[in-house]
Write an enzyme that holds these catalytic residues in place. Structure first.
Site, mmCIF file in Angstrom:
data_model
loop_
_atom_site.group_PDB
_atom_site.id
_atom_site.type_symbol
_atom_site.label_atom_id
_atom_site.label_comp_id
_atom_site.label_asym_id
_atom_site.label_seq_id
_atom_site.Cartn_x
_atom_site.Cartn_y
_atom_site.Cartn_z
ATOM 1 N N TRP A 151 0.821 -1.219 0.000
ATOM 2 C CA TRP A 151 0.000 0.000 0.000
ATOM 3 C C TRP A 151 0.851 1.263 0.000
ATOM 4 C CZ3 TRP A 151 -4.921 1.400 -0.727
ATOM 5 C CH2 TRP A 151 -5.351 2.626 -0.225
ATOM 6 N N GLU A 206 -0.650 -1.624 -5.675
ATOM 7 C CA GLU A 206 -1.984 -1.227 -5.220
ATOM 8 C C GLU A 206 -2.291 0.211 -5.648
ATOM 9 O OE1 GLU A 206 -2.680 -2.245 -1.097
ATOM 10 O OE2 GLU A 206 -1.288 -3.922 -1.219
ATOM 11 N N TYR A 207 -2.892 0.441 -6.870
ATOM 12 C CA TYR A 207 -3.401 -0.556 -7.804
ATOM 13 C C TYR A 207 -3.138 -0.056 -9.211
ATOM 14 C CZ TYR A 207 -5.900 -2.098 -3.658
ATOM 15 O OH TYR A 207 -6.197 -2.510 -2.398
ATOM 16 N N THR A 243 -8.448 -10.673 -0.484
ATOM 17 C CA THR A 243 -9.849 -10.799 -0.106
ATOM 18 C C THR A 243 -10.047 -10.517 1.383
ATOM 19 O OG1 THR A 243 -9.425 -13.187 -0.031
ATOM 20 C CG2 THR A 243 -10.519 -12.330 -1.981
ATOM 21 N N ASP A 273 -10.040 -6.679 4.210
ATOM 22 C CA ASP A 273 -10.065 -5.212 4.270
ATOM 23 C C ASP A 273 -11.182 -4.596 3.425
ATOM 24 O OD1 ASP A 273 -7.965 -5.059 6.024
ATOM 25 O OD2 ASP A 273 -6.456 -4.801 4.478
#
Length: 422
Positions: free
Chosen positions: A156, A197-198, A263, A265
């Site tokens: 992130w 991301e992303y 899959t 958060d």
């Protein structure tokens, strides 16, 4: 921010790292000469995925765990977790100036380990060439020779550099190979993982590289790394027109050994007033705040795009997300803010929650807990077992999880993953 996937425990990801290295600039748009549909096959294509009997059990190991968390490679050995793991993702390397770079040199290869901290009980010396986590992971592989380790780049906080990297994928891939295969630690790593991301969407910052960028990066990495492992953690946004559709994951699938859709958060106290919702639902449920934010929808969308199920893993969180100021037991209640957490508000390790706020119900195939005015959602051994049944029914390659230090000292959750896939 219910319209976009939100980060897993991002503050924990960078604890102890040098904040100044985090790229904050707006990504430069990428103009590519050819559309993704014209991408040529890689020089070396990804090997076929493992059979169901060789299900992958993959856990993230963070370099900052060596600090406040006091979590080390030795803990994987003493807990029995190393025997259950097939792969470790070492998080994270950085992406700067279009190149792969070291994330935290002290934790990675400089920290001197004492005998009691060391996997083999032997202390580091002042003059040895490699210390830190890399040397401890080397020792862990010596004890568990079937274990594979990949160096994961991005995450992130450090995904902002991928846009520039995508402008010259070959140079980026070459830099990554040079770093991963540095003679000091080449034997530690079996490949590379990309956590962007992303692509062509928004995370901490927004990328406008286009749907061709990610496939070109992964093609270049496959060409550079040959038969070594090349993998990617990807969005699990199953909404119509969402991040899965924007990233070019279908075109890039031919270059990767597997994808790890994150899959988890989906929901959390980043929406401080709620509604309370399961952060890692396997399926949708009545009252879910955003349709398409569930694991099975994400997996189905990726398969519809043509990604083989044998190249997909199911993601599990070894932590919970929670709110405070909640009066309603069932999901969907209002809140006043994030619940307190050991390292970050609104987030807590499973090993803490199982004692402090035991599960009181299930929704969408995962657990939730109401204790006092706090409301948490997290997976338990029982819900993980059901998720592993789903993974097998779907023909998935296995499961992965964020992250190893959230488990109990005896590896309660990783045991549930391993047993469920066995």
């Amino acid at each position: 921010m219910l319209t976009t996937l939100t980060p897993r425990s991002r503050t924990r990801r960078v604890a102890g790292l040098v904040a100044a290295t985090v790229a904050a600039a707006v990504l430069t748009p990428l103009a590519l000469a050819a559309p993704a549909s014209t991408l040529a096959p890689a020089a070396t294509t990804a090997p076929a995925a493992a059979s169901a009997s060789d299900a992958k059990v993959i856990g993230y190991f963070t370099n900052w765990g060596t600090y406040q968390r006091n979590f080390h490679a030795k803990d994987l050995d003493t807990s029995g977790s190393a025997d259950k793991l097939t792969h470790i993702l070492y998080a994270f390397g950085n992406v700067q100036n279009g190149r792969c770079t070291v994330g935290d040199s002290y934790a990675d290869y400089e920290k001197a380990y004492t005998a009691d901290q060391s996997v083999d009980g032997v202390a580091d010396t002042w003059d040895q060439e490699l210390r830190g986590n890399f040397n401890q992971l080397r020792k862990l592989k010596d004890k568990h020779p079937d274990l594979k380790i990949l160096w994961s780049f991005g995450g992130w906080t450090w995904s902002g550099g991928f846009g520039q990297a995508a402008q010259d994928p070959a140079a980026f891939a070459s830099s990554c190979h040079d770093l991963v295969e540095d003679p000091r630690w080449a034997d530690v790593f079996d490949g590379i993982d990309i956590d962007w991301e992303y692509p062509n969407a928004c995370g901490l910052s927004c990328d406008t590289s286009g749907p061709e960028a990610f496939p070109r990066v992964m093609q270049a990495l496959r060409s550079e790394f040959g038969s070594d492992l090349v993998t990617a953690a990807i969005t699990a946004d199953g909404t119509s027109g969402g991040k899965i559709e924007a990233g070019g994951y279908d075109t890039a699938a031919q270059y990767v050994d597997w994808y790890m859709p994150m899959t988890y958060d989906y929901f959390g106290a980043f929406a401080a007033q709620g509604p309370t919702a399961a952060h890692s639902p396997l399926t949708s449920y009545d009252g879910i705040p955003t349709e398409g934010f569930d694991s099975s929808t994400a997996i189905a969308k990726l398969k519809e795009l043509g990604v083989p199920s044998s190249k997909l893993l199911l993601g599990i969180g070894f932590y919970g997300r929670g709110w405070t100021g909640v009066t309603q037991d069932a999901p969907g209640g209002t809140a006043t803010g994030p619940a307190p957490g050991t390292y970050e508000q609104g987030i807590e390790d499973y090993k803490v929650l199982k004692e402090r706020c035991p599960a009181t119900g299930t929704v969408g195939g995962t657990a939730y807990a109401k204790c006092g005015d706090q409301w948490w959602s997290y997976d338990t051994p029982a819900t993980i077992g059901s998720k592993m049944d789903y993974a097998q029914d779907q023909g998935l390659a296995g499961a992965f999880f964020w992250e190893l230090s959230g488990d109990t000292a005896d590896g309660e959750l990783i045991t549930a993953v391993s047993d469920g896939l066995g």
